[in-house]
Motif scaffolding. Sequence first.
Motif, PDB file in Angstrom:
ATOM      1  N   ASP A  70     -12.624  26.997 -30.808  1.00 47.22           N
ATOM      2  CA  ASP A  70     -12.898  26.298 -29.549  1.00 47.22           C
ATOM      3  C   ASP A  70     -13.257  24.828 -29.742  1.00 47.22           C
ATOM      4  OD1 ASP A  70     -12.337  28.528 -28.129  1.00 47.22           O
ATOM      5  OD2 ASP A  70     -14.415  29.072 -27.678  1.00 47.22           O
ATOM      6  N   THR A  71     -13.876  24.481 -30.861  1.00 49.69           N
ATOM      7  CA  THR A  71     -14.223  23.079 -31.102  1.00 49.69           C
ATOM      8  C   THR A  71     -12.956  22.246 -31.273  1.00 49.69           C
ATOM      9  OG1 THR A  71     -16.315  23.692 -32.144  1.00 49.69           O
ATOM     10  CG2 THR A  71     -15.474  21.478 -32.582  1.00 49.69           C
ATOM     11  N   SER A  72     -12.033  22.725 -32.096  1.00 51.11           N
ATOM     12  CA  SER A  72     -10.760  22.012 -32.289  1.00 51.11           C
ATOM     13  C   SER A  72      -9.948  22.002 -31.001  1.00 51.11           C
ATOM     14  CB  SER A  72      -9.953  22.663 -33.414  1.00 51.11           C
ATOM     15  OG  SER A  72     -10.621  22.519 -34.646  1.00 51.11           O
ATOM     16  N   LEU A  73     -10.038  23.102 -30.242  1.00 55.00           N
ATOM     17  CA  LEU A  73      -9.315  23.179 -28.966  1.00 55.00           C
ATOM     18  C   LEU A  73      -9.875  22.159 -27.981  1.00 55.00           C
ATOM     19  CD1 LEU A  73      -7.138  24.668 -27.354  1.00 55.00           C
ATOM     20  CD2 LEU A  73      -8.870  26.342 -26.674  1.00 55.00           C
ATOM     21  N   TRP A  74     -11.201  21.958 -28.005  1.00 54.97           N
ATOM     22  CA  TRP A  74     -11.799  20.950 -27.126  1.00 54.97           C
ATOM     23  C   TRP A  74     -11.288  19.550 -27.467  1.00 54.97           C
ATOM     24  CZ3 TRP A  74     -14.930  16.619 -27.635  1.00 54.97           C
ATOM     25  CH2 TRP A  74     -15.470  16.125 -26.446  1.00 54.97           C
ATOM     26  N   PHE A  75     -11.256  19.209 -28.767  1.00 50.28           N
ATOM     27  CA  PHE A  75     -10.738  17.899 -29.178  1.00 50.28           C
ATOM     28  C   PHE A  75      -9.286  17.718 -28.763  1.00 50.28           C
ATOM     29  CE2 PHE A  75     -14.332  17.447 -32.227  1.00 50.28           C
ATOM     30  CZ  PHE A  75     -14.663  16.128 -31.939  1.00 50.28           C
ATOM     31  N   ALA A  76      -8.466  18.760 -28.986  1.00 47.60           N
ATOM     32  CA  ALA A  76      -7.041  18.663 -28.633  1.00 47.60           C
ATOM     33  C   ALA A  76      -6.876  18.500 -27.128  1.00 47.60           C
ATOM     34  CB  ALA A  76      -6.301  19.905 -29.125  1.00 47.60           C
ATOM     35  N   SER A  77      -7.646  19.259 -26.337  1.00 48.39           N
ATOM     36  CA  SER A  77      -7.578  19.154 -24.871  1.00 48.39           C
ATOM     37  C   SER A  77      -8.018  17.770 -24.411  1.00 48.39           C
ATOM     38  CB  SER A  77      -8.474  20.213 -24.220  1.00 48.39           C
ATOM     39  OG  SER A  77      -8.101  21.506 -24.608  1.00 48.39           O
ATOM     40  N   PHE A  78      -9.116  17.312 -25.004  1.00 45.42           N
ATOM     41  CA  PHE A  78      -9.710  16.000 -24.721  1.00 45.42           C
ATOM     42  C   PHE A  78      -8.654  14.892 -24.863  1.00 45.42           C
ATOM     43  CE2 PHE A  78     -11.876  12.286 -26.545  1.00 45.42           C
ATOM     44  CZ  PHE A  78     -13.131  12.227 -25.979  1.00 45.42           C
ATOM     45  N   PHE A  79      -7.976  14.864 -26.018  1.00 46.15           N
ATOM     46  CA  PHE A  79      -7.015  13.789 -26.281  1.00 46.15           C
ATOM     47  C   PHE A  79      -5.679  14.002 -25.568  1.00 46.15           C
ATOM     48  CE2 PHE A  79      -9.877  12.989 -29.940  1.00 46.15           C
ATOM     49  CZ  PHE A  79     -10.159  11.658 -29.650  1.00 46.15           C
ATOM     50  N   LEU A  80      -5.295  15.262 -25.323  1.00 47.64           N
ATOM     51  CA  LEU A  80      -4.088  15.501 -24.522  1.00 47.64           C
ATOM     52  C   LEU A  80      -4.307  15.050 -23.081  1.00 47.64           C
ATOM     53  CD1 LEU A  80      -2.821  18.927 -25.871  1.00 47.64           C
ATOM     54  CD2 LEU A  80      -1.431  16.842 -25.660  1.00 47.64           C
TER      55      LEU A  80
END
Length: 364
Positions: A70-80
């Motif tokens: 979920d942490t990596s998913l948050w970063f990916a969502s954030f920048f997408l």
Amino acid sequence: GYYMSIDHHVDAKDAVSPIVDLALKLNYQKRLPIIYTVMGTFSLWVEENYSQAFRYLDEAFKISEKICDDTSLWFASFFLGIACSMNCEFEKGLEYFRKSFDLGLEANNQIMIVFAKGLTSTFNYIFYGKADLAYQISQESLQQALDSGDIYLKGMAYSSYGASCYCKGLFDEAENSLLQALPLCEKTALLGWETWGTGFLGHAYVDVGKYEKALDTYKKGISILEPLKLFPFWINLWKIAVARLKVLNNDQNINLSKVFECYENIKVKIAQGWAARYVAEILLNLDNHHLSEAEDWAQKALETDKSNGTMWSLACDYAFYADLYKRKGDHKKVRENLNRAIEIFKECGSDGWVKKYEKELAII
């Protein structure tokens, strides 16, 4: 991850470049999402290669979901969310920002929640023409940041709130908030939010006639970004803004070829209509020999903002057209364009800008 969190995207890329091939060869799923995110943010903020940025960030998102990180998913969502919004894919950008917000709620992580709100306001709602929503959500973000007492959160939140105040037309509030944001962002090395706040502070100073402060602010922003090779679109927009500021202050010493070059180097969609309008304003105020050229650039700004759906900037385009027709002495066209600007500003919830142009209309 540390470099990326403080917007040192060149350093982040240099950190992961030596291990990308090995990570792929080993299919090292645990760390591939953050590696792909770093490659994506470098493509986004340094190279401004959006197709490549989307490829990397999409991979980061898919792998993060697959391995339930979920942490990596948050970063990916954030920048997408940022990438889509800056490419004027506003609805898609909102989906990613909502995802990052939901992940923050699930994790009960204050930083994730506050940043998701600030991002939604600053990168999406402002340009999408939803100044009222930008103001509301950035206000929530700021209150949460103040309640937390965390200066890292407060720097971001003040910057986001100040930008929304500017687009709403609350110039004093925008100035006060952005002046609080900048030293906090500087202390916590929040480079992206420091430069974002610097840009909007410069614009706010121009609109209230504080030209010397505006010039110092723009120059400071350029001096921060150029050595780091970050955010080329901001650098180019600010250089055009400096030229605009000079002609508004009756300084005719402008190199138009450099202004045009800066415009051509802006690859980020959300800034293209705004930059074209500034070029038109430079030409209109430079002398009496560039009126036709100014009109061509005003039309370019109008068409670009219509195409990109950048509604707040479109309202500004119509307001500029009113100035252009005022110079021509065509009062009917002045009224038509001011009314159109006011109509769009109302739709955006930009109350201060509505009042500003209603006063102009009343005088006419």
